[in-house]
Write a protein that holds these residues in place. Sequence first.
Motif, PDB file in Angstrom:
ATOM      1  N   ARG A  73       0.826  -1.158  -0.199  1.00 42.81           N
ATOM      2  CA  ARG A  73       0.087   0.163  -0.669  1.00 42.81           C
ATOM      3  C   ARG A  73       0.775   1.398   0.076  1.00 42.81           C
ATOM      4  N   ASN A  74       0.477   2.261  -0.564  1.00 42.41           N
ATOM      5  CA  ASN A  74       1.036   3.903  -0.476  1.00 42.41           C
ATOM      6  C   ASN A  74       0.939   4.132   0.779  1.00 42.41           C
ATOM      7  N   GLU A  75       1.600   4.841   1.233  1.00 43.94           N
ATOM      8  CA  GLU A  75       1.340   6.182   2.384  1.00 43.94           C
ATOM      9  C   GLU A  75       2.249   6.752   2.318  1.00 43.94           C
ATOM     10  N   SER A  76       1.972   8.261   1.932  1.00 43.41           N
ATOM     11  CA  SER A  76       3.077   9.307   1.090  1.00 43.41           C
ATOM     12  C   SER A  76       4.138   9.072  -0.025  1.00 43.41           C
ATOM     13  N   ARG A  77       5.151   8.653   0.507  1.00 43.84           N
ATOM     14  CA  ARG A  77       5.490   8.349  -0.519  1.00 43.84           C
ATOM     15  C   ARG A  77       6.570   7.037  -0.446  1.00 43.84           C
ATOM     16  N   PHE A  78       5.747   6.418   0.869  1.00 43.94           N
ATOM     17  CA  PHE A  78       6.950   4.398   0.674  1.00 43.94           C
ATOM     18  C   PHE A  78       5.557   4.381   0.046  1.00 43.94           C
ATOM     19  N   VAL A  79       6.144   2.692   0.095  1.00 49.22           N
ATOM     20  CA  VAL A  79       5.286   2.093  -0.412  1.00 49.22           C
ATOM     21  C   VAL A  79       5.153   1.153   1.065  1.00 49.22           C
ATOM     22  N   ILE A  80       4.245   1.230   1.733  1.00 57.42           N
ATOM     23  CA  ILE A  80       4.587  -0.148   2.771  1.00 57.42           C
ATOM     24  C   ILE A  80       4.147  -1.835   2.533  1.00 57.42           C
ATOM     25  N   TYR A  81       5.185  -2.594   2.519  1.00 54.76           N
ATOM     26  CA  TYR A  81       4.745  -4.222   2.617  1.00 54.76           C
ATOM     27  C   TYR A  81       4.481  -4.882   3.918  1.00 54.76           C
ATOM     28  N   SER A  82       3.467  -5.580   3.728  1.00 55.19           N
ATOM     29  CA  SER A  82       2.946  -6.213   5.222  1.00 55.19           C
ATOM     30  C   SER A  82       2.202  -7.923   4.581  1.00 55.19           C
ATOM     31  N   ALA A  83       2.298  -8.495   5.656  1.00 57.00           N
ATOM     32  CA  ALA A  83       2.339 -10.425   5.868  1.00 57.00           C
ATOM     33  C   ALA A  83       0.839  -9.980   5.103  1.00 57.00           C
ATOM     34  N   ASN A  84       0.176 -11.175   4.300  1.00 51.62           N
ATOM     35  CA  ASN A  84      -1.353 -11.015   4.134  1.00 51.62           C
ATOM     36  C   ASN A  84      -1.358 -12.867   4.862  1.00 51.62           C
ATOM     37  N   PHE A  85      -1.981 -11.863   6.392  1.00 46.95           N
ATOM     38  CA  PHE A  85      -2.346 -13.354   6.970  1.00 46.95           C
ATOM     39  C   PHE A  85      -3.476 -13.874   6.886  1.00 46.95           C
ATOM     40  N   ALA A  86      -4.038 -14.203   6.184  1.00 50.25           N
ATOM     41  CA  ALA A  86      -5.153 -14.307   5.867  1.00 50.25           C
ATOM     42  C   ALA A  86      -4.454 -15.513   5.275  1.00 50.25           C
ATOM     43  N   ALA A  87      -3.817 -15.466   4.268  1.00 53.12           N
ATOM     44  CA  ALA A  87      -3.133 -16.194   2.707  1.00 53.12           C
ATOM     45  C   ALA A  87      -1.970 -17.202   3.981  1.00 53.12           C
ATOM     46  N   MET A  88      -1.432 -16.840   4.856  1.00 59.98           N
ATOM     47  CA  MET A  88      -0.410 -17.288   5.018  1.00 59.98           C
ATOM     48  C   MET A  88      -1.375 -18.989   5.825  1.00 59.98           C
ATOM     49  N   ASN A  89      -2.419 -18.108   6.863  1.00 63.71           N
ATOM     50  CA  ASN A  89      -3.246 -18.972   7.745  1.00 63.71           C
ATOM     51  C   ASN A  89      -3.692 -19.986   6.489  1.00 63.71           C
ATOM     52  N   GLN A  90      -4.093 -20.131   5.988  1.00 67.28           N
ATOM     53  CA  GLN A  90      -4.933 -20.519   4.900  1.00 67.28           C
ATOM     54  C   GLN A  90      -4.132 -21.742   4.309  1.00 67.28           C
ATOM     55  N   LEU A  91      -2.963 -21.633   4.143  1.00 65.37           N
ATOM     56  CA  LEU A  91      -1.689 -22.266   3.323  1.00 65.37           C
ATOM     57  C   LEU A  91      -1.105 -22.783   4.873  1.00 65.37           C
ATOM     58  N   LEU A  92      -1.104 -22.647   5.803  1.00 69.86           N
ATOM     59  CA  LEU A  92      -0.978 -23.346   6.999  1.00 69.86           C
ATOM     60  C   LEU A  92      -2.380 -24.357   7.400  1.00 69.86           C
ATOM     61  N   ALA A  93      -3.321 -24.012   7.082  1.00 67.70           N
ATOM     62  CA  ALA A  93      -4.611 -24.533   7.514  1.00 67.70           C
ATOM     63  C   ALA A  93      -4.337 -25.648   6.453  1.00 67.70           C
ATOM     64  N   PHE A  94      -4.528 -25.265   4.926  1.00 74.24           N
ATOM     65  CA  PHE A  94      -4.049 -26.477   3.782  1.00 74.24           C
ATOM     66  C   PHE A  94      -2.713 -28.011   3.710  1.00 74.24           C
ATOM     67  N   LEU A  95      -1.598 -26.554   4.808  1.00 73.47           N
ATOM     68  CA  LEU A  95      -0.559 -28.052   5.025  1.00 73.47           C
ATOM     69  C   LEU A  95      -1.158 -29.096   6.031  1.00 73.47           C
ATOM     70  N   SER A  96      -2.520 -28.880   7.118  1.00 75.56           N
ATOM     71  CA  SER A  96      -2.255 -29.714   8.076  1.00 75.56           C
ATOM     72  C   SER A  96      -3.594 -30.096   8.266  1.00 75.56           C
ATOM     73  N   GLU A  97      -4.230 -29.489   6.946  1.00 75.13           N
ATOM     74  CA  GLU A  97      -5.637 -30.185   6.974  1.00 75.13           C
ATOM     75  C   GLU A  97      -5.906 -32.297   7.305  1.00 75.13           C
ATOM     76  N   ASN A  98      -4.633 -32.448   6.770  1.00 75.12           N
ATOM     77  CA  ASN A  98      -4.666 -34.222   7.228  1.00 75.12           C
ATOM     78  C   ASN A  98      -4.006 -34.480   8.347  1.00 75.12           C
TER      79      ASN A  98
END
Length: 109
Positions: free
Chosen positions: A65-90
């Motif tokens: 996302r853009n904040e003023s003149r900076f580009v801020i990056y953040s983890a997509n926690f929902a995607a991370m949780n989906q991946l972890l759930a997928f890996l531990s599904e069984n």
Amino acid sequence: MENKTAVTALAALAQETRLSLFRALVQAGPAGLAAGKISEMLGIAPSSLSFHLKELVHAGLIESRNESRFVIYSANFAAMNQLLAFLSENCCGGHDCLPAARPICPQAE
């Protein structure tokens, strides 16, 4: 989560710099970090950093996302949780180990 989505995310993380980058953004939380700060923290040249950030964005693991003149990056926690759930599904013989409604990382809330 579909297999193809999981493979894309895991492939993005299967590189030392991108894994360190993703872990730094997870630690930073939802506020995220400016690209310059990430470069400084991890000792990655800006041109290399852009390449690695692009790969993680493409995999859906981070957002920008853009904040003023900076580009801020953040983890997509929902995607991370989906991946972890997928890996531990069984795990646990196919029985639920965690309450299904509870995210693995509460940052996603």
